[in-house]
Scaffold this motif. Structure first.
Motif, PDB file in Angstrom:
ATOM      1  N   GLU A  24       0.839  -1.192   0.000  1.00 47.33           N
ATOM      2  CA  GLU A  24       0.000   0.000   0.000  1.00 47.33           C
ATOM      3  C   GLU A  24       0.873   1.240   0.000  1.00 47.33           C
ATOM      4  O   GLU A  24       1.884   1.302   0.694  1.00 47.33           O
ATOM      5  N   GLN A  25       0.470   2.225  -0.801  1.00 39.69           N
ATOM      6  CA  GLN A  25       1.197   3.470  -0.893  1.00 39.69           C
ATOM      7  C   GLN A  25       0.333   4.603  -0.339  1.00 39.69           C
ATOM      8  O   GLN A  25      -0.896   4.513  -0.339  1.00 39.69           O
ATOM      9  N   LEU A  26       0.994   5.665   0.106  1.00 36.40           N
ATOM     10  CA  LEU A  26       0.284   6.862   0.546  1.00 36.40           C
ATOM     11  C   LEU A  26      -0.252   7.554  -0.697  1.00 36.40           C
ATOM     12  O   LEU A  26       0.506   7.979  -1.564  1.00 36.40           O
ATOM     13  N   LEU A  27      -1.579   7.613  -0.823  1.00 36.49           N
ATOM     14  CA  LEU A  27      -2.211   8.179  -2.016  1.00 36.49           C
ATOM     15  C   LEU A  27      -2.668   9.612  -1.823  1.00 36.49           C
ATOM     16  O   LEU A  27      -2.820  10.357  -2.787  1.00 36.49           O
ATOM     17  N   GLY A  28      -2.929  10.002  -0.593  1.00 33.90           N
ATOM     18  CA  GLY A  28      -3.418  11.347  -0.346  1.00 33.90           C
ATOM     19  C   GLY A  28      -3.631  11.567   1.132  1.00 33.90           C
ATOM     20  O   GLY A  28      -3.398  10.674   1.947  1.00 33.90           O
ATOM     21  N   LEU A  29      -4.086  12.770   1.470  1.00 33.20           N
ATOM     22  CA  LEU A  29      -4.292  13.091   2.870  1.00 33.20           C
ATOM     23  C   LEU A  29      -5.300  14.207   3.023  1.00 33.20           C
ATOM     24  O   LEU A  29      -5.538  14.986   2.098  1.00 33.20           O
ATOM     25  N   TYR A  30      -5.898  14.236   4.191  1.00 31.29           N
ATOM     26  CA  TYR A  30      -6.754  15.326   4.627  1.00 31.29           C
ATOM     27  C   TYR A  30      -6.160  15.890   5.899  1.00 31.29           C
ATOM     28  O   TYR A  30      -5.566  15.151   6.692  1.00 31.29           O
ATOM     29  N   ILE A  31      -6.324  17.174   6.130  1.00 33.31           N
ATOM     30  CA  ILE A  31      -6.025  17.790   7.417  1.00 33.31           C
ATOM     31  C   ILE A  31      -7.335  18.397   7.899  1.00 33.31           C
ATOM     32  O   ILE A  31      -7.940  19.212   7.198  1.00 33.31           O
ATOM     33  N   LEU A  32      -7.768  17.939   9.074  1.00 35.60           N
ATOM     34  CA  LEU A  32      -9.038  18.383   9.636  1.00 35.60           C
ATOM     35  C   LEU A  32      -8.816  18.922  11.041  1.00 35.60           C
ATOM     36  O   LEU A  32      -7.975  18.417  11.783  1.00 35.60           O
ATOM     37  N   ASP A  33      -9.570  19.931  11.408  1.00 38.19           N
ATOM     38  CA  ASP A  33      -9.516  20.506  12.747  1.00 38.19           C
ATOM     39  C   ASP A  33     -10.674  19.924  13.537  1.00 38.19           C
ATOM     40  O   ASP A  33     -11.812  20.380  13.430  1.00 38.19           O
ATOM     41  N   CYS A  34     -10.394  18.874  14.308  1.00 37.06           N
ATOM     42  CA  CYS A  34     -11.435  18.130  15.020  1.00 37.06           C
ATOM     43  C   CYS A  34     -11.313  18.336  16.520  1.00 37.06           C
ATOM     44  O   CYS A  34     -10.229  18.540  17.049  1.00 37.06           O
ATOM     45  N   ALA A  35     -12.440  18.214  17.204  1.00 33.85           N
ATOM     46  CA  ALA A  35     -12.463  18.355  18.656  1.00 33.85           C
ATOM     47  C   ALA A  35     -11.900  17.122  19.355  1.00 33.85           C
ATOM     48  O   ALA A  35     -11.472  17.217  20.505  1.00 33.85           O
ATOM     49  N   SER A  36     -11.906  15.958  18.655  1.00 33.70           N
ATOM     50  CA  SER A  36     -11.461  14.733  19.310  1.00 33.70           C
ATOM     51  C   SER A  36     -11.006  13.706  18.280  1.00 33.70           C
ATOM     52  O   SER A  36     -11.330  13.819  17.092  1.00 33.70           O
ATOM     53  N   LEU A  37     -10.314  12.688  18.762  1.00 32.49           N
ATOM     54  CA  LEU A  37      -9.922  11.575  17.912  1.00 32.49           C
ATOM     55  C   LEU A  37     -11.162  10.873  17.372  1.00 32.49           C
ATOM     56  O   LEU A  37     -11.193  10.453  16.210  1.00 32.49           O
ATOM     57  N   GLU A  38     -12.189  10.763  18.183  1.00 30.18           N
ATOM     58  CA  GLU A  38     -13.427  10.109  17.748  1.00 30.18           C
ATOM     59  C   GLU A  38     -14.044  10.837  16.551  1.00 30.18           C
ATOM     60  O   GLU A  38     -14.525  10.209  15.613  1.00 30.18           O
ATOM     61  N   GLU A  39     -14.032  12.160  16.590  1.00 28.88           N
ATOM     62  CA  GLU A  39     -14.554  12.929  15.463  1.00 28.88           C
ATOM     63  C   GLU A  39     -13.716  12.667  14.209  1.00 28.88           C
ATOM     64  O   GLU A  39     -14.240  12.428  13.129  1.00 28.88           O
ATOM     65  N   ALA A  40     -12.389  12.683  14.366  1.00 30.04           N
ATOM     66  CA  ALA A  40     -11.493  12.462  13.226  1.00 30.04           C
ATOM     67  C   ALA A  40     -11.680  11.068  12.633  1.00 30.04           C
ATOM     68  O   ALA A  40     -11.729  10.897  11.413  1.00 30.04           O
ATOM     69  N   THR A  41     -11.796  10.039  13.480  1.00 31.66           N
ATOM     70  CA  THR A  41     -11.979   8.688  12.955  1.00 31.66           C
ATOM     71  C   THR A  41     -13.353   8.524  12.311  1.00 31.66           C
ATOM     72  O   THR A  41     -13.515   7.740  11.382  1.00 31.66           O
ATOM     73  N   GLY A  42     -14.319   9.278  12.785  1.00 28.77           N
ATOM     74  CA  GLY A  42     -15.632   9.263  12.138  1.00 28.77           C
ATOM     75  C   GLY A  42     -15.548   9.739  10.698  1.00 28.77           C
ATOM     76  O   GLY A  42     -16.154   9.144   9.796  1.00 28.77           O
ATOM     77  N   TYR A  43     -14.771  10.793  10.457  1.00 24.63           N
ATOM     78  CA  TYR A  43     -14.572  11.264   9.085  1.00 24.63           C
ATOM     79  C   TYR A  43     -13.777  10.251   8.271  1.00 24.63           C
ATOM     80  O   TYR A  43     -14.053  10.025   7.097  1.00 24.63           O
ATOM     81  N   ALA A  44     -12.786   9.626   8.891  1.00 26.53           N
ATOM     82  CA  ALA A  44     -11.980   8.624   8.179  1.00 26.53           C
ATOM     83  C   ALA A  44     -12.856   7.483   7.668  1.00 26.53           C
ATOM     84  O   ALA A  44     -12.633   6.954   6.580  1.00 26.53           O
ATOM     85  N   LYS A  45     -13.878   7.110   8.443  1.00 24.74           N
ATOM     86  CA  LYS A  45     -14.780   6.030   8.038  1.00 24.74           C
ATOM     87  C   LYS A  45     -15.584   6.384   6.795  1.00 24.74           C
ATOM     88  O   LYS A  45     -16.109   5.492   6.123  1.00 24.74           O
ATOM     89  N   MET A  46     -15.676   7.676   6.465  1.00 22.54           N
ATOM     90  CA  MET A  46     -16.423   8.104   5.280  1.00 22.54           C
ATOM     91  C   MET A  46     -15.626   7.914   3.990  1.00 22.54           C
ATOM     92  O   MET A  46     -16.193   7.973   2.901  1.00 22.54           O
ATOM     93  N   LEU A  47     -14.325   7.690   4.093  1.00 24.13           N
ATOM     94  CA  LEU A  47     -13.473   7.630   2.903  1.00 24.13           C
ATOM     95  C   LEU A  47     -13.604   6.287   2.183  1.00 24.13           C
ATOM     96  O   LEU A  47     -13.717   5.245   2.810  1.00 24.13           O
ATOM     97  N   PRO A  48     -13.561   6.304   0.845  1.00 21.45           N
ATOM     98  CA  PRO A  48     -13.778   5.084   0.074  1.00 21.45           C
ATOM     99  C   PRO A  48     -12.653   4.069   0.147  1.00 21.45           C
ATOM    100  O   PRO A  48     -12.849   2.919  -0.213  1.00 21.45           O
ATOM    101  N   SER A  49     -11.479   4.416   0.634  1.00 22.07           N
ATOM    102  CA  SER A  49     -10.351   3.481   0.691  1.00 22.07           C
ATOM    103  C   SER A  49     -10.488   2.457   1.807  1.00 22.07           C
ATOM    104  O   SER A  49      -9.754   1.481   1.843  1.00 22.07           O
ATOM    105  N   VAL A  50     -11.408   2.664   2.727  1.00 25.05           N
ATOM    106  CA  VAL A  50     -11.498   1.804   3.906  1.00 25.05           C
ATOM    107  C   VAL A  50     -11.683   0.326   3.561  1.00 25.05           C
ATOM    108  O   VAL A  50     -11.020  -0.519   4.141  1.00 25.05           O
ATOM    109  N   PRO A  51     -12.533  -0.074   2.600  1.00 26.58           N
ATOM    110  CA  PRO A  51     -12.716  -1.513   2.351  1.00 26.58           C
ATOM    111  C   PRO A  51     -11.464  -2.234   1.840  1.00 26.58           C
ATOM    112  O   PRO A  51     -11.263  -3.402   2.154  1.00 26.58           O
ATOM    113  N   THR A  52     -10.618  -1.580   1.058  1.00 25.92           N
ATOM    114  CA  THR A  52      -9.474  -2.272   0.457  1.00 25.92           C
ATOM    115  C   THR A  52      -8.122  -1.721   0.895  1.00 25.92           C
ATOM    116  O   THR A  52      -7.104  -2.342   0.636  1.00 25.92           O
TER     117      THR A  52
END
Length: 122
Positions: free
Chosen positions: A76-104
């Motif tokens: 696996e290679q680093l394909l891209g990134l987001y920088i988000l200003d979140c109140a907590s790790l839980e908020e940040a991981t919630g956004y990560a779950k929205m990304l299409p790369s999660v299944p593969t």
């Protein structure tokens, strides 16, 4: 706090997507952009060109060397990134779950340490 969402996936999997599959993935990214811009958490996002265009700078035995491509051989290679200003790790991981790369692939969520004064709070 700023968090980065690092998107990892095998480049050949991305290259093998049909036009319709790629458009569906981009639609999921657009949704994340819309949500995070709408609630003020979006800071930045970037898609990286394939690793064949990379150059690695490495210092060894006091000499600086430039190496074509990524240094590590991985599936696996680093394909891209987001920088988000979140109140907590839980908020940040919630956004990560929205990304299409999660299944593969995977999304690494990591807090960002400031090297200078942090940006203004939202």
């Amino acid at each position: 706090m700023l968090y980065t969402l690092l998107i990892y996936q095998a480049e050949e999997e991305v290259e093998a997507l049909s036009a319709a599959e790629e458009e569906a993935a981009l639609a999921e990214h657009r949704k994340l952009h819309e949500v995070t811009r709408g609630n003020g958490t979006f800071v930045a996002a970037s898609r990286l060109v394939p690793t064949g265009a990379a150059t690695t700078v490495r210092r060894k035995d006091g000499e600086v060397r430039l190496i074509d491509g990524p240094f590590a051989e991985t599936k696996e290679q680093l394909l891209g990134l987001y920088i988000l200003d979140c109140a907590s790790l839980e908020e940040a991981t919630g956004y990560a779950k929205m990304l299409p790369s999660v299944p593969t692939g995977c999304i690494e969520v990591r807090p960002i340490m400031y090297m200078s004064d942090p940006p203004e709070k939202r």
